[in-house]
Design a protein around this motif. Sequence first.
Motif, PDB file in Angstrom:
ATOM      1  N   THR A  12      -6.849   4.981   7.859  1.00 44.46           N
ATOM      2  CA  THR A  12      -6.482   3.594   8.161  1.00 44.46           C
ATOM      3  C   THR A  12      -7.681   2.659   8.031  1.00 44.46           C
ATOM      4  OG1 THR A  12      -6.931   3.792  10.542  1.00 44.46           O
ATOM      5  CG2 THR A  12      -4.719   4.361   9.787  1.00 44.46           C
ATOM      6  N   THR A  46       1.963  -6.121   6.363  1.00 37.69           N
ATOM      7  CA  THR A  46       2.480  -4.965   7.084  1.00 37.69           C
ATOM      8  C   THR A  46       3.644  -4.320   6.339  1.00 37.69           C
ATOM      9  OG1 THR A  46       1.857  -6.023   9.173  1.00 37.69           O
ATOM     10  CG2 THR A  46       3.369  -4.153   9.304  1.00 37.69           C
ATOM     11  N   ILE A  49       2.378  -2.169   3.514  1.00 33.70           N
ATOM     12  CA  ILE A  49       1.813  -0.892   3.980  1.00 33.70           C
ATOM     13  C   ILE A  49       2.930   0.097   4.296  1.00 33.70           C
ATOM     14  CG2 ILE A  49       0.489   0.235   5.813  1.00 33.70           C
ATOM     15  CD1 ILE A  49      -1.124  -2.371   6.059  1.00 33.70           C
ATOM     16  N   VAL A  50       3.909  -0.352   5.071  1.00 31.48           N
ATOM     17  CA  VAL A  50       5.006   0.533   5.485  1.00 31.48           C
ATOM     18  C   VAL A  50       5.810   1.007   4.274  1.00 31.48           C
ATOM     19  CG1 VAL A  50       7.160   0.676   6.793  1.00 31.48           C
ATOM     20  CG2 VAL A  50       5.194  -0.532   7.763  1.00 31.48           C
ATOM     21  N   THR A  53       3.709   3.373   1.787  1.00 33.92           N
ATOM     22  CA  THR A  53       3.448   4.684   2.387  1.00 33.92           C
ATOM     23  C   THR A  53       4.729   5.495   2.500  1.00 33.92           C
ATOM     24  OG1 THR A  53       1.648   3.698   3.691  1.00 33.92           O
ATOM     25  CG2 THR A  53       2.414   5.873   4.358  1.00 33.92           C
ATOM     26  N   PHE A 133      -2.989   5.152   1.004  1.00 34.62           N
ATOM     27  CA  PHE A 133      -1.558   5.420   1.198  1.00 34.62           C
ATOM     28  C   PHE A 133      -1.196   6.800   0.651  1.00 34.62           C
ATOM     29  CE2 PHE A 133      -0.759   0.572   0.680  1.00 34.62           C
ATOM     30  CZ  PHE A 133      -1.280   0.343   1.943  1.00 34.62           C
ATOM     31  N   SER A 158       0.619   2.772   9.797  1.00 31.76           N
ATOM     32  CA  SER A 158       0.842   1.401   9.348  1.00 31.76           C
ATOM     33  C   SER A 158       0.364   0.374  10.370  1.00 31.76           C
ATOM     34  CB  SER A 158       2.333   1.178   9.051  1.00 31.76           C
ATOM     35  OG  SER A 158       2.789   2.076   8.059  1.00 31.76           O
TER      36      SER A 158
END
Length: 219
Positions: A12, A46, A49-50, A53, A133, A158
């Motif tokens: 992260t 955000t 990222i979610v 991934t 990721f 995340s």
Amino acid sequence: MGEVIRQVLPLTLGVLVSPIPIIAIVALLLTPRARDAALGFLAGWTAGIVATTTVLLVIANVIGMNSDTGEPKTSVSVIILLLGVLVLTLAVRQWTGRHEDTHRDRLAGVTPVRAVQQGLLLSIINPTNLLMFVAAAIAVSQGMLSVGGQVVAVAVFSLVAACGVAVPVVVYVVDAERWRPRLDALGAWLEPNRATVVSVLLLVIGVVLMAKGIGGLID
């Protein structure tokens, strides 16, 4: 679950302290429509990222990260080793590209809707982010967790990864007048020092990934 979380948390950092989105969010927080634009950028960042991934995790699950014995496949160890090499390459590139555009001026006047788009794009197309990721998706898939466990692992990754953008937004919303000068100072410091920050961080992560890949090959 605990072991998977321990593996993804260091990854992260590659996303969390990325200077470009931090510089961008600071620039947005100094505009007349600061709150709306910054919240939009955070939402896009955000979501990127979610979503990325999660997609990579689904692919990793389909491919299968572990052998029948429960140990990492040789091909997976090779991939992790190559990820480490790529991260080290990015570290060198960051160091030698210290005068590249930080996007601060271009993001300073965007609308909230445009801010969402920029946050989403910056989270997805950033090469460093993508490598983090991929590594996180492999780590979660190798953990052999239930679907619920994988959801939790991706959520933890995340949320922590998004904190680099989320923290400035939160402190601004809580007390804008107090934090505006400090955020401006942070952005001013990051611009000339971003290459050093990212290079050192990527160097550490690259070495860790290479060690993990080599360890999987010789075990």
